[in-house]
Design an enzyme around this catalytic site. Structure first.
Site, PDB file in Angstrom:
ATOM      1  CG  LEU A 165      84.979   0.964  43.945  1.00 15.73           C
ATOM      2  CD1 LEU A 165      83.806   0.127  43.499  1.00 15.73           C
ATOM      3  CD2 LEU A 165      85.844   1.300  42.743  1.00 15.73           C
ATOM      4  CG  HIS A 166      82.137   1.019  50.791  1.00 16.88           C
ATOM      5  ND1 HIS A 166      82.073  -0.138  51.510  1.00 16.88           N
ATOM      6  CD2 HIS A 166      80.918   1.216  50.267  1.00 16.88           C
ATOM      7  CE1 HIS A 166      80.842  -0.624  51.433  1.00 16.88           C
ATOM      8  NE2 HIS A 166      80.130   0.188  50.686  1.00 16.88           N
ATOM      9  CB  ALA A 167      86.180  -1.965  52.424  1.00 17.56           C
TER      10      ALA A 167
END
Lengths: 90, 572
Positions: A14-16
């Site tokens: 769940l990156h940027a």
């Protein structure tokens, strides 16, 4: 109040970018939205909160939605996880 | 006062281009923020200050969003706006002002710091990378509460020196049309660098200067392609760089038009231009510049940055690369540390370029090699036929056999775990050590492709250390011996029917690229920025003309003669 367990399916976690999509989607609804993960609970409408989860691929989390449009909100949010945060096909 | 001599600073090239101008030193005069308590009467004023600051900053970001027509930049700015609208952060800051009687700036400072700490301690590298952005929002908000805006008196054409530059400042600087940026800190993936690339401002990072070497107004030349910054250049140096800048600019404008045309010479012979890449952030440019895939993926940085050789980090990085090049291939060069790219804690060697680097190190540190191969093969299973393995710094046949043995081991062990792999993943070598070029005929029987690294091939063949300024005039890839070695390698490869590509700087010079095509090497990989110019030259000539050029170059025995021959091919 509605809850649902989901798993982060996209490989990079769940990156940027996915976090931003998630928060944007959640913010369109009136209902409150929280994410519970490994004992942490963050406001799902807070981009910094969601980022600090630093959820990686395979992480399991519980989505908690509470409010007048909770059904629709939960459905949309779960879809995002299922589609690996790709924009829905038009 | 003693007249100050020219001084060269060497930094890391971050955004290409040449800038010539006067230095402007951007001083960071932010005072440290202390926990300051306010009286109940001041609460309202502090809340207002904070709200105004937020509003002001969102507006600023919205304004700058409209300037660059670049998806990446818009995304960066959007992320900053999203953080400024974060309901949780906003309410925490207000609570700290209202209930704990903290001043607005300290409330902002401490609230953001909590998030910054969490992000820094997160396991995922991307989260750590985000902290720079959060720090910059924090500082810009604090700055904005002070209600006296920091005005720059940076003038058009100046070259800005700073420790670090936040994105908003960066865009303001670009409006002033500055000529370059030199930063002490900043990673290649920091916003300031991505922005300067997309805004076309030459940029050098990790350059260090002491306060006595540089004053406001000093003459400066910055070369964002090499990472060199010349303080107080001589008149001659200045003229030379001004000329080069002119050439680069006009060439580039014309060349970008070529990017969309098919990769064919004017007589219809096909060629392939690929990009040398190190970061995901470089990928959007591949398409606009006309690159077909990645001909050389450098892997040192990801491995330096993560300190440990995590297989999954690598799998993610390589997968992202393959996905981004849309059906083309990605040639992954195995970890090539050593030489001028040192591993931390490694011993300094007397002759690092002749030392423990590339495959030599990998075969000593097998855990590195195995993890990297595992990551590559895992990716190969997902994207069959889309990745290639490139072994650096090979100087003997034994090294090739040994790496290949490890490839087979890794493949087998993954297959036993039912992980899909592409066991046919091509394994090629860098031809950059003369010993290998000389025995190319033998080597070609055992590898799937050659990739010629002309920079190292030149320094090893000519016995010229390319980092040594005293003999830098001797470092010349057009030397007759280099062409001969290229030709030998190509002939050997043809005999065995394996492909040859060039991934050295040579390919990025249009005149050399034409000659290489003439030699029959039609797969060239270079820095993305060079592709349009190279393509324009290759597209507007016939293969026959290039063959003639190659023939004459191969028969020349003097460097000067080769330069004359190639000069005619240099675009005006």
């Amino acid at each position: 109040m509605k809850t649902k367990k989901v798993t982060v399916l996209n490989e990079s976690g769940l990156h940027a970018r996915p976090a931003s999509v998630l928060v944007k989607t959640a913010s369109r609804f009136k209902s409150e939205f929280y994410i519970k993960m490994y004992g942490y609970k963050v406001n799902g409408k807070s981009i910094l909160g969601v980022m600090t989860l630093a959820a990686e691929a395979g992480a399991e989390m519980e989505l908690i939605v509470d409010g007048p449009d909770e059904d629709e909100a939960l459905e949309k949010l779960v879809k995002l996880f299922e589609n690996k945060f790709n924009p829905a096909p038009p | 006062m003693k007249e100050q001599q020219p001084k060269i600073l060497s930094g890391k090239p971050a955004a290409p281009g040449i800038g010539v101008g006067n230095a402007f030193i951007l001083r960071d005069d932010n005072k440290p923020v202390h926990p300051e308590k306010i009286s109940d009467q001041e609460i309202e004023e502090n809340i207002r200050k904070f709200e105004n600051a937020c509003e002001f900053l969102v507006q600023e970001y919205e304004k700058i969003k409209t300037i660059p027509d670049d998806y990446d930049v818009v995304e960066i700015i959007d992320a900053q706006i999203q953080a400024l609208n974060d309901p949780e952060v906003m309410s925490t800051i207000k609570r700290k002002i209202k209930e704990e009687n903290f001043s607005a700036d300290y409330a902002i400072f401490s609230t953001f710091n909590d998030y910054i700490q969490l992000l820094e301690s997160a396991g995922a590298q991307w989260a750590k990378d985000r902290t720079i952005d959060v720090v910059s929002i924090r500082d810009e908000l604090i700055q904005a509460t002070k209600e006296k805006k920091k005005e720059f008196d940076v003038k058009k054409g100046e070259i800005v020196f700073a420790e670090d530059i936040p994105p908003t400042v960066m865009v303001k600087l670009s409006r002033i049309k500055i000529s370059g940026i030199v930063m002490e800190r900043g990673g290649l993936t920091s916003h300031a660098v991505i922005l300067s690339q997309s805004l076309g401002i030459p940029c050098v990072i990790n350059a260090h200067w002491d306060r006595f070497q540089l004053q406001d107004g000093n003459d400066v030349i910055i070369d964002g392609s090499t990472g060199q910054v010349i303080l107080r250049p001589s008149w001659k140096q200045k003229q030379e760089y001004l000329k080069r800048r002119e050439e680069q600019f006009s060439r580039f404008q014309k060349a970008l038009e070529w990017a969309r045309k098919p990769n064919k010479t004017s007589c219809g012979s096909e060629f392939t231009l690929r990009a040398n890449v190190e970061f995901l952030e470089e990928l959007p440019r591949l398409k606009t510049h006309g690159a077909r895939g990645v001909g050389l993926l450098r892997t040192e940085t990801i491995l330096f940055e993560s300190n440990e050789f995590d297989v999954w980090d690598q799998v993610e990085f390589y997968s992202n690369m393959v996905e981004a090049v849309e059906g083309h291939t990605v040639t992954i060069r195995l970890f090539d540390a050593g030489g001028d790219k040192l591993l931390e804690n490694s011993e300094t060697e007397a002759n690092p370029f002749l030392g423990w680097r590339g495959v030599r190190m990998l075969l000593d540190k097998k855990e590195f090699l195995k993890k990297q191969l595992e990551a590559i093969y895992r990716v190969s299973g997902k994207f069959t036929g889309k990745v290639r393995i490139l072994i650096p710094m090979v100087s003997s046949m034994e090294e090739i056999h040994e790496v290949k043995r490890h490839c087979i081991d890794v493949c087998n062990s993954l297959s036993r775990q039912h992980v899909p792999v592409d066991s046919e993943t091509p394994i090629g070598i860098m031809v950059e050590v003369p010993s290998i070029a000389l025995m190319a005929e033998h080597v070609a029987k055992h590898v799937d492709f050659f990739s010629l690294g002309t920079n190292d091939l030149t320094q090893y063949t000519l016995a010229v250390d390319r980092g040594n300024e005293k003999i830098s005039h001797l470092f010349d890839s057009y030397h007759p011996s280099i062409w001969k070695l290229i030709k030998m390698s190509k002939d050997a490869a043809d005999k065995e029917g394996i492909p040859v590509a060039i991934c050295g700087e040579m390919a990025s010079k249009p005149e050399a690229a034409a000659c290489l095509l003439g030699l029959g090497i039609n797969d060239l990989s270079m820095n993305t920025g060079s592709i349009p110019v190279v393509k324009s030259v290759l597209c507007s000539n016939t293969l026959d003309e290039m063959k003639k050029l190659a023939d004459r170059v191969l028969h020349a025995d003097e460097l000067e003669h080769i330069h004359e021959l190639l000069e005619e091919w240099r675009p005006a």
